[in-house]
Design a protein around this motif. Structure first.
Motif, mmCIF file in Angstrom:
data_model
loop_
_atom_site.group_PDB
_atom_site.id
_atom_site.type_symbol
_atom_site.label_atom_id
_atom_site.label_comp_id
_atom_site.label_asym_id
_atom_site.label_seq_id
_atom_site.Cartn_x
_atom_site.Cartn_y
_atom_site.Cartn_z
ATOM 1 N N TRP A 45 0.841 14.569 11.657
ATOM 2 C CA TRP A 45 -0.174 13.665 12.218
ATOM 3 C C TRP A 45 -0.667 14.184 13.558
ATOM 4 O O TRP A 45 -1.845 14.145 13.864
ATOM 5 N N HIS A 68 -1.249 -3.730 14.875
ATOM 6 C CA HIS A 68 -1.229 -3.678 13.411
ATOM 7 C C HIS A 68 -0.733 -4.994 12.833
ATOM 8 O O HIS A 68 -1.260 -5.498 11.851
ATOM 9 N N SER A 89 -1.842 8.112 6.362
ATOM 10 C CA SER A 89 -2.010 7.977 7.806
ATOM 11 C C SER A 89 -0.818 7.286 8.443
ATOM 12 O O SER A 89 -0.047 6.592 7.785
ATOM 13 N N ARG A 90 -0.699 7.510 9.714
ATOM 14 C CA ARG A 90 0.342 6.825 10.457
ATOM 15 C C ARG A 90 0.121 5.314 10.374
ATOM 16 O O ARG A 90 1.073 4.538 10.294
ATOM 17 N N GLN A 91 -1.124 4.914 10.360
ATOM 18 C CA GLN A 91 -1.440 3.488 10.260
ATOM 19 C C GLN A 91 -0.867 2.887 8.983
ATOM 20 O O GLN A 91 -0.250 1.824 9.014
ATOM 21 N N SER A 92 -1.093 3.573 7.888
ATOM 22 C CA SER A 92 -0.630 3.006 6.621
ATOM 23 C C SER A 92 0.886 2.890 6.592
ATOM 24 O O SER A 92 1.446 1.926 6.069
ATOM 25 N N ASN A 128 -3.049 -7.277 10.417
ATOM 26 C CA ASN A 128 -2.788 -7.211 8.978
ATOM 27 C C ASN A 128 -2.043 -8.396 8.381
ATOM 28 O O ASN A 128 -1.903 -8.492 7.175
ATOM 29 N N PRO A 144 0.711 -0.420 19.618
ATOM 30 C CA PRO A 144 0.098 -0.126 18.319
ATOM 31 C C PRO A 144 0.709 -0.965 17.203
ATOM 32 O O PRO A 144 -0.008 -1.463 16.327
ATOM 33 N N TYR A 167 6.054 5.427 17.194
ATOM 34 C CA TYR A 167 5.205 5.572 18.375
ATOM 35 C C TYR A 167 5.990 5.888 19.641
ATOM 36 O O TYR A 167 5.510 5.579 20.730
ATOM 37 N N THR A 176 2.759 2.506 9.242
ATOM 38 C CA THR A 176 3.081 1.415 10.161
ATOM 39 C C THR A 176 2.959 0.070 9.457
ATOM 40 O O THR A 176 3.888 -0.749 9.481
ATOM 41 N N VAL A 177 1.835 -0.122 8.821
ATOM 42 C CA VAL A 177 1.594 -1.383 8.139
ATOM 43 C C VAL A 177 2.641 -1.630 7.062
ATOM 44 O O VAL A 177 3.176 -2.732 6.922
#
Lengths: 130, 130
Positions: free
Chosen positions: B20, A102, B75-78, A106, A98, A92, B80-81
């Motif tokens: 992305w 997360h 995704s960027r989210q996945s 999570n 962000p 990021y 990140t997590v």
DNA sequence: CCCCGGCTACTACGGTTGTCGTAGCACAAG
DNA sequence: CTTGTGCTACGACAACCGTAGTAGCCGGGG
């Protein structure tokens, strides 16, 4: 003088943890600790890691009796902060929020932890507006 | 079926970010985007990354006109997590709180972000005790 | 018809990480 | 003294990552 990021692989980290959690130890001690944690590595593998980590400047050794005793030169905290920074930067561009969101969404937290967290936020807030 | 961790290097991540942020693109588009971000890589280097990422199953491609168009499959989210999870596991055996605390203490947040954070905590709290 | 420019395929190569094996040294036990 | 039992030093190797060069294909401009 921005401190250069500390890059450690997974197995290297496992060795560091042995040192953090058990204090200064010999190669054999570290190996035993790793075995207890389910990591079946050979003695020489551990030796290699400790040598490499010493090369990197993150552990130090001194000989006692016959064997060397190794100790961590960097804290778990510093590694944590470094890793977080890298993650935040790479994903990021340095925006921590962000990642923070997360993390909160999570992972699981106990009420105690939530309270602690809230308190920390209050402090932050006070510092910010004070 | 615990989803296997997505391991991506720094340069691979830079490529993912291009996808992305810019949507499906050709190799050349991705390269230009990387150049804009100060990453001076050769065309074939980008091609190599996109191919490897496709091998890993995290991007997909289909030919349009003469050139292939690549798109992110994750995704960027996945990511990140996944990265957070790895970090937490490797450093604290899955205890997220220390990481969270470090994150809050060492990164900068605006009042808005703090407010947002507080709200999130309240939600957490409600969920926990509700 | 032939060359040019762009695109893909294949190969390569040094560095890092994870993992050991072997050799050789030193000290204690027999 | 001889042997075994650690311990260290050094070398090795495969996988992965970052990076790129070269060859070869294909379509458009002269």
């Amino acid at each position: 003088m921005a401190k250069k990021p500390i890059e450690l692989g997974e197995a290297e980290l496992a060795v560091m943890r042995a040192l953090w959690e058990g204090g200064p130890q010999t190669v054999r001690d570290v190996m035993n600790r790793l075995h207890e944690r389910g990591r079946a590595v050979a003695y020489t593998t551990v030796l290699t890691f400790l040598s490499r980590l010493e090369q990197k400047g993150v552990v130090a050794s001194n000989k006692r009796d016959t064997a060397y005793v190794y100790r961590a030169k960097i804290s778990r905290q510093s590694v944590t902060v470094s890793r977080i920074r890298t993650l935040v930067d790479q994903l990021y561009d340095g925006a921590a929020t962000p990642v923070l969101l997360h993390l909160i969404e999570n992972e699981r937290f106990t009420p105690d932890e939530i309270a602690q967290l809230r308190k920390l936020i209050d402090d932050l807030d006070a510092r910010e507006s004070g």
